[in-house]
Design a protein around this motif. Structure first.
Motif, PDB file in Angstrom:
ATOM      1  N   ALA B  58       0.828  -1.221   0.000  1.00 53.20           N
ATOM      2  CA  ALA B  58       0.000   0.000   0.000  1.00 53.20           C
ATOM      3  C   ALA B  58       0.857   1.264   0.000  1.00 53.20           C
ATOM      4  O   ALA B  58       0.661   2.182   0.784  1.00 53.20           O
ATOM      5  CB  ALA B  58      -0.939  -0.022   1.211  1.00 53.20           C
ATOM      6  N   ALA B  61      -0.477   5.245  -1.929  1.00 52.73           N
ATOM      7  CA  ALA B  61      -1.199   6.303  -1.216  1.00 52.73           C
ATOM      8  C   ALA B  61      -0.235   7.152  -0.394  1.00 52.73           C
ATOM      9  O   ALA B  61      -0.398   8.373  -0.283  1.00 52.73           O
ATOM     10  CB  ALA B  61      -2.262   5.698  -0.314  1.00 52.73           C
ATOM     11  N   THR B  62       0.789   6.509   0.171  1.00 50.48           N
ATOM     12  CA  THR B  62       1.751   7.271   0.979  1.00 50.48           C
ATOM     13  C   THR B  62       2.595   8.180   0.086  1.00 50.48           C
ATOM     14  O   THR B  62       2.905   9.309   0.459  1.00 50.48           O
ATOM     15  CB  THR B  62       2.644   6.310   1.779  1.00 50.48           C
ATOM     16  N   MET B  65       0.585  11.113  -0.648  1.00 54.40           N
ATOM     17  CA  MET B  65       0.554  12.043   0.492  1.00 54.40           C
ATOM     18  C   MET B  65       1.826  12.873   0.544  1.00 54.40           C
ATOM     19  O   MET B  65       1.800  14.078   0.785  1.00 54.40           O
ATOM     20  CB  MET B  65       0.393  11.275   1.804  1.00 54.40           C
ATOM     21  N   GLU B 403      12.706   2.893  11.414  1.00 56.48           N
ATOM     22  CA  GLU B 403      11.338   3.355  11.149  1.00 56.48           C
ATOM     23  C   GLU B 403      11.334   4.854  10.897  1.00 56.48           C
ATOM     24  O   GLU B 403      10.654   5.346  10.016  1.00 56.48           O
ATOM     25  CB  GLU B 403      10.442   3.048  12.363  1.00 56.48           C
ATOM     26  N   ARG B 639      -6.444  30.044   8.738  1.00 53.78           N
ATOM     27  CA  ARG B 639      -6.739  29.463  10.050  1.00 53.78           C
ATOM     28  C   ARG B 639      -5.709  28.383  10.396  1.00 53.78           C
ATOM     29  O   ARG B 639      -5.225  28.302  11.513  1.00 53.78           O
ATOM     30  CB  ARG B 639      -8.157  28.877  10.002  1.00 53.78           C
ATOM     31  N   GLN B 640      -5.378  27.572   9.438  1.00 49.13           N
ATOM     32  CA  GLN B 640      -4.471  26.463   9.701  1.00 49.13           C
ATOM     33  C   GLN B 640      -3.508  26.326   8.534  1.00 49.13           C
ATOM     34  O   GLN B 640      -3.929  26.217   7.395  1.00 49.13           O
ATOM     35  CB  GLN B 640      -5.301  25.191   9.866  1.00 49.13           C
ATOM     36  N   ILE B 650       4.128  20.234  20.908  1.00 46.68           N
ATOM     37  CA  ILE B 650       3.010  21.109  20.591  1.00 46.68           C
ATOM     38  C   ILE B 650       3.038  22.262  21.589  1.00 46.68           C
ATOM     39  O   ILE B 650       3.291  22.039  22.777  1.00 46.68           O
ATOM     40  CB  ILE B 650       1.685  20.300  20.614  1.00 46.68           C
ATOM     41  N   THR B 732      -0.643  28.296  17.509  1.00 49.37           N
ATOM     42  CA  THR B 732      -0.407  26.963  18.059  1.00 49.37           C
ATOM     43  C   THR B 732       0.417  26.173  17.046  1.00 49.37           C
ATOM     44  O   THR B 732       0.045  26.085  15.876  1.00 49.37           O
ATOM     45  CB  THR B 732      -1.736  26.229  18.338  1.00 49.37           C
ATOM     46  N   ASP B 734       2.038  22.653  16.017  1.00 51.52           N
ATOM     47  CA  ASP B 734       2.013  21.204  16.224  1.00 51.52           C
ATOM     48  C   ASP B 734       3.179  20.603  15.433  1.00 51.52           C
ATOM     49  O   ASP B 734       3.084  20.416  14.223  1.00 51.52           O
ATOM     50  CB  ASP B 734       0.670  20.648  15.730  1.00 51.52           C
ATOM     51  N   TYR B 736       4.369  17.695  15.715  1.00 52.52           N
ATOM     52  CA  TYR B 736       4.216  16.272  15.391  1.00 52.52           C
ATOM     53  C   TYR B 736       3.676  16.119  13.971  1.00 52.52           C
ATOM     54  O   TYR B 736       4.074  15.234  13.230  1.00 52.52           O
ATOM     55  CB  TYR B 736       3.231  15.598  16.345  1.00 52.52           C
ATOM     56  N   LEU B 737       2.731  16.988  13.636  1.00 55.68           N
ATOM     57  CA  LEU B 737       2.025  16.838  12.365  1.00 55.68           C
ATOM     58  C   LEU B 737       2.359  17.916  11.351  1.00 55.68           C
ATOM     59  O   LEU B 737       1.922  17.837  10.202  1.00 55.68           O
ATOM     60  CB  LEU B 737       0.509  16.829  12.617  1.00 55.68           C
ATOM     61  N   THR B 741      -1.661  26.573  13.705  1.00 54.03           N
ATOM     62  CA  THR B 741      -3.016  27.111  13.791  1.00 54.03           C
ATOM     63  C   THR B 741      -2.957  28.553  14.271  1.00 54.03           C
ATOM     64  O   THR B 741      -2.310  28.846  15.276  1.00 54.03           O
ATOM     65  CB  THR B 741      -3.869  26.262  14.765  1.00 54.03           C
TER      66      THR B 741
END
Lengths: 171, 753
Positions: B58, B61-62, B65, B403, B639-640, B650, B732, B734, B736-737, B741
């Motif tokens: 799979a 899809a990655t 992304m 990983e 907004r983001q 975060i 804000t 984040d 991690y992701l 924001t």
């Protein structure tokens, strides 16, 4: 999609609709939620409705759905304030003339935030197994997992044919 | 296995199979073999194998992304390199299906496994006539054993998405759903000569000429730019040599060409035969001599002058091979950096106030020339050496297959960068203030009456007046510090002239706890990672692994130091210009209260030399910053924002934009640092920040790595980062992701209407 007609209530025990369409509503709901990757998550905050697209997965018994959202989002805040939610899942291709072919399910229920204990990994695994590309997103520390305890499904087909189905132990 | 879709095909059978299945390289080599050319024996792993691998795991899809995170046209090359690294890691951490492993093993048994193998890309799109691009995809040489072959196959597959291929994604029509890669596994041929040959002059397209280049040893030495080749120009009609240029190779003592006449004639004949067979002018890689000539590859030659506006070719040069990297390391570390440092020291030591006007004009010219010269070296030699860190990344990931593709970053910790040494000195001064409340108060008083450059005399007078010995001691220490570290330029201003800014940073640092950095992104120590790498590569590659680590660390350190050392030269130019401007202002030759910068050098030198007599106008310019959002007229508010998750964590805080030296002193503890890019001149602000947002993207840029080391959330590669924020905005981050924001995290937008 119109769902303002009265739904055809099922008997609640067998999960089979009184109208007995073939295949069963349960099977059609199962097929739809398994094959569609995304749902519109419907929430509310102090009377203001809000909707957002989410990638989701359902448990085998269809009684629980799981999705993820970063903790910085409006979704997260609204879900923290009010746990009453709906998920709208459909198979639209957005082509003219497909109206009668569209199937949609509105699943209603209550959401809960999944604590980062053992069950988190289990639900994360379920979501990632359906959406492998979301692995790093789901496992990010700032990402929250929500479970929805499904109360009932409203299945809509042929433009206006609406059935309600409540999954049971037997279904 | 599906017999209609074989995953492995013998090279000898590949000639009649579509290039979409075996790739252009394999098809052409098989056809050459059928036509009687000698080509190395081998087999082809078809695009069906690739397809089955990405479907089983799979992966499509990655990849989608990764490619869709941000418009690729907005990505810097380093960000594209990062995307390629993550995709490479994806291929490395998934195994081939068992049936494919069995097929490969079976094909390997038909080759001479005592010989090392070449595992080469054979892309269906790379060599198509008219779109020929060399070196976009990977070829791995010297591979031995089934496991290594399978790893090499996955790396070659991953190179369908290499940084180079992504740069040329439009020409290659790269599409995660459609693009495929075949792989060629061949026995390597030992030969004392190898090279490339062109059926025309590739610079001009002149078909009367053939060009042959040759090196002693394998062809990779030539292709990777490690060995300078001998070069021949031949007349294709008369078959006579028109010119021969000997390569410059260390250790070569004789002046004889490395190919003899029969060797050249055999190559010419091969070019002619290939051209006749395929109906295109060939670009051929070959090895061996005369009758034992072996064709390694043939494709249509690409001609024409490079488009100077197209920087992609230049980016491709920023990936030197190991041997060239070692040479770069030697030159940068042992020659250039010491020279740069010495020149900066020499210029800083000059007592410019004692110069007469003409001498001062000469000094300005000398500094301007030095700065230009070193800026050129910066682009030509320092930037390419940054590849040392990238090489460490791929080497570590290939061996350890972690990983987290950025696990290796911990290997770069604790290096003695000049900026780190400066930050340690700042931390010490802050600690002095933190432990002494009287000193802290005295410093605050001092700051209330100062702006710009600290007046040492006034500061000392203040300490003498109050009898505050600790203030006197601190001022001495701070003066020593400024002499050592602040004679640098930041945004065309000398930090030496704005020492008060740093004093404010120290005062701010003194107010926060002296706690150790939060848990860094990786819990593994550099030592533990070294051991992990050594264990993965095995004893016989221990020295090689040590060398790659060492080169990576030196590259990481020097790529930070070089910025500071060049900015020291710039500071020397600004110093000379300021003195010159001061003199001209006093004599009426210059009006206005602006600070001179490099663009004023010509007029100031001219005036100092008694030139035209025109009065120079120098006015302070205000920085204009356009704010794109929030936009009241359209009701549109960001907004983001999405960027790269460069350091996990975060945090919410008040935005503080740092765009010039004036902003450094205004930074307060707990604010979110928003900037174009964290410069080495401003890394001391990082411990004060609750989070960082940068426009410049990349996981291996210094801001990202320092933030990871200190455990501070960082999102970089945020488009319009500086334009979208205003000081005081609640933000804000984040890490991690990779989400930023804007606005308070409240659901109040509809409630107030």
């Amino acid at each position: 999609m119109s769902d303002h007609d009265e739904p055809l209530f099922d008997d609640g025990d067998t999960g089979r609709s009184i109208a007995s369409p073939q295949p069963s509503i349960a099977a059609r709901v199962r097929s739809l939620v398994n094959n569609q990757p995304y749902a519109v998550l419907c929430m509310q905050g102090e009377g203001q409705p809000y909707g957002a697209l989410v990638a989701f997965a359902f448990s085998e018994d269809l009684r629980r759905a799981v999705f993820a959202t970063p903790v910085t989002t409006r979704k997260f805040r609204l879900l923290s304030e009010c746990d009453r939610v709906a998920l709208v899942i459909d198979n639209r291709l957005n082509r003219a003339g497909e109206l009668m072919e569209i199937e949609a399910v509105t699943a209603t229920g209550r959401s809960t935030l999944v604590d980062r204990d053992d069950s988190f990994d289990c639900w994360a695994e379920l979501l990632v197994s359906k959406h492998p590309n979301l692995k790093s997103f789901v496992n990010a520390r700032s990402c929250a997992l929500f479970l929805v305890d499904i109360v009932r499904f409203f299945h809509v087909s042929s433009f206006q044919e609406v059935n309600q189905w409540i999954p049971t132990d037997q279904s | 296995m599906d017999s209609d879709r074989p995953v492995v095909i013998a090279l000898s059978d590949a000639g009649n199979i579509s290039e979409t299945i075996v790739g252009g390289k394999a098809t052409k080599l098989a056809q050459l073999a059928s036509a009687g050319f000698t080509v190395p024996r081998g087999f082809c792993i078809t695009t069906w194998a690739y397809q089955s691998f990405i479907e089983d795991n799979a992966i499509t899809a990655t990849i989608r992304m990764e490619l869709g995170r941000k418009p690729m046209d907005d990505m810097r090359w380093e960000e594209i390199w990062d995307v390629a690294l993550r995709i490479r890691s994806l291929f490395l951490t998934h195994a081939c299906a068992e049936h494919l492993q069995r097929e490969i093993d079976s094909a390997l048994r038909r080759l001479d496994v005592s010989k090392p193998l070449a595992v080469r890309s054979s892309s269906p799109s790379e060599d198509a006539s008219g779109t020929s691009f060399a070196g976009l995809h990977e070829s791995i040489l010297g591979v031995k054993g089934s496991k290594s072959v399978q790893e090499a196959v996955r790396l070659v597959w991953a190179s369908l998405w290499s940084d180079a291929a992504l740069l040329y994604r439009r020409e290659l029509r790269l599409d995660p759903a459609q693009s495929r890669m075949a792989v060629l596994v061949q026995e390597m041929v030992e030969a004392d000569r190898s090279g490339v040959a062109f059926g025309c002059d590739p610079r001009t397209g002149n078909k009367d000429l053939a060009i042959i280049e040759s090196v002693p040893g394998p062809c990779s030495l030539l292709v990777d730019g490690v060995t300078d080749p001998d070069r021949w120009e031949l007349d294709r009609r008369s078959r006579k040599v028109i010119a021969w240029v000997a390569g410059e190779r260390a250790g070569d003592t004789d002046d004889e060409p490395i190919l003899a006449e029969p060797d050249l004639q055999a190559i010419l004949a091969a070019l002619a035969s290939i051209e006749k067979q395929f109906q295109w002018t060939p670009d051929m890689e070959w090895c061996g001599r005369s009758k034992s000539l072996t064709v390694l590859q043939a494709r249509p030659v690409t001609t024409g002058k490079p488009d100077i506006d197209d920087k992609r070719d230049w980016y491709l040069t920023l990936r030197p091979g190991d041997a060239r990297l070692r040479e770069m390391r030697r030159r940068v570390a042992e020659v250039l950096i010491p020279q740069l440092e010495a020149e900066g020291n020499m210029l800083a030591a000059a007592e410019l106030n004692g110069y007469d006007d003409r001498q001062l004009a000469d000094a300005i010219e000398q500094r301007r020339e030095a700065l230009e010269r070193w800026k050129k070296i910066y682009w030509d030699e320092f930037i390419p050496f940054a590849h040392g860190v990238r090489r460490l990344a791929t080497y570590y990931n290939d061996a350890v297959q972690p990983e987290d593709p950025y696990e290796f970053v911990a290997l770069l910790q604790n290096q003695p960068l000049i900026a780190i040494q400066r930050n340690v000195a700042i931390a010490k001064l802050a600690q002095e203030v933190r432990l002494d409340p009287v000193l802290q108060n005295a410093l605050e008083d001092l700051l209330q009456t100062h702006s710009g450059r600290l007046d040492w005399k006034r500061a000392r007078d203040a300490s003498a007046r109050t009898g505050n010995e600790s203030l006197a001691k601190f001022i001495n220490g701070f003066e020593e510090f400024t002499d050592q570290y602040l004679d640098i330029a930041f945004g065309q201003e000398r930090l030496y002239e704005t020492t008060e800014s740093l004093l404010r940073n120290i005062s701010e640092l003194a107010r926060i706890d002296d706690k150790p950095a939060k848990a860094a992104a990786s819990s593994l120590s550099p030592r533990a990672l070294e051991q992990r790498l050594f264990a993965a590569v095995g004893g016989d590659r221990y020295e090689e692994a040590r060398d790659v680590i060492e080169t990576g660390r030196i590259s990481w350190k020097l790529r930070d130091d070089d910025n500071l050392l060049v900015s020291r030269l710039e500071s020397q130019l600004l110093r000379a210009l300021e003195i010159g401007a001061g003199r001209l202002r006093a004599s009426g030759g210059l009006v206005g209260d602006g600070r001179p910068d490099a663009k004023d050098a010509e007029s100031i030198m001219d005036c100092l030399r008694g030139g035209s007599g025109t009065v120079i106008e120098l006015h302070a310019s205000a920085i204009e910053i356009s704010k794109l959002a929030p936009c009241a007229d359209t009701g549109l508010t960001s907004r983001q924002l999405i960027g790269q998750p460069a350091s996990p964590g975060i945090a919410t805080g008040s935005a503080r934009l740092v765009q010039g030296s004036a902003d450094l002193g205004t930074f307060r503890h707990g604010e979110v640092l928003i900037c174009d890019a964290i410069q080495p001149t401003m890394t001391h602000l990082v411990p004060l920040a609750s989070a960082i947002v940068e426009r410049r993207g990349g996981m291996l840029i210094h801001g990202a790595i320092i933030a990871r080391e200190l455990g501070i959330p960082c999102v970089n590669g945020v488009r319009n980062a500086v334009e979208l924020f205003s000081n005081g905005n609640v933000v804000t981050v984040d890490g991690y992701l990779g989400i930023v924001t804007l606005g308070t995290p409240e659901f109040d937008l509809e409630l107030n209407r």
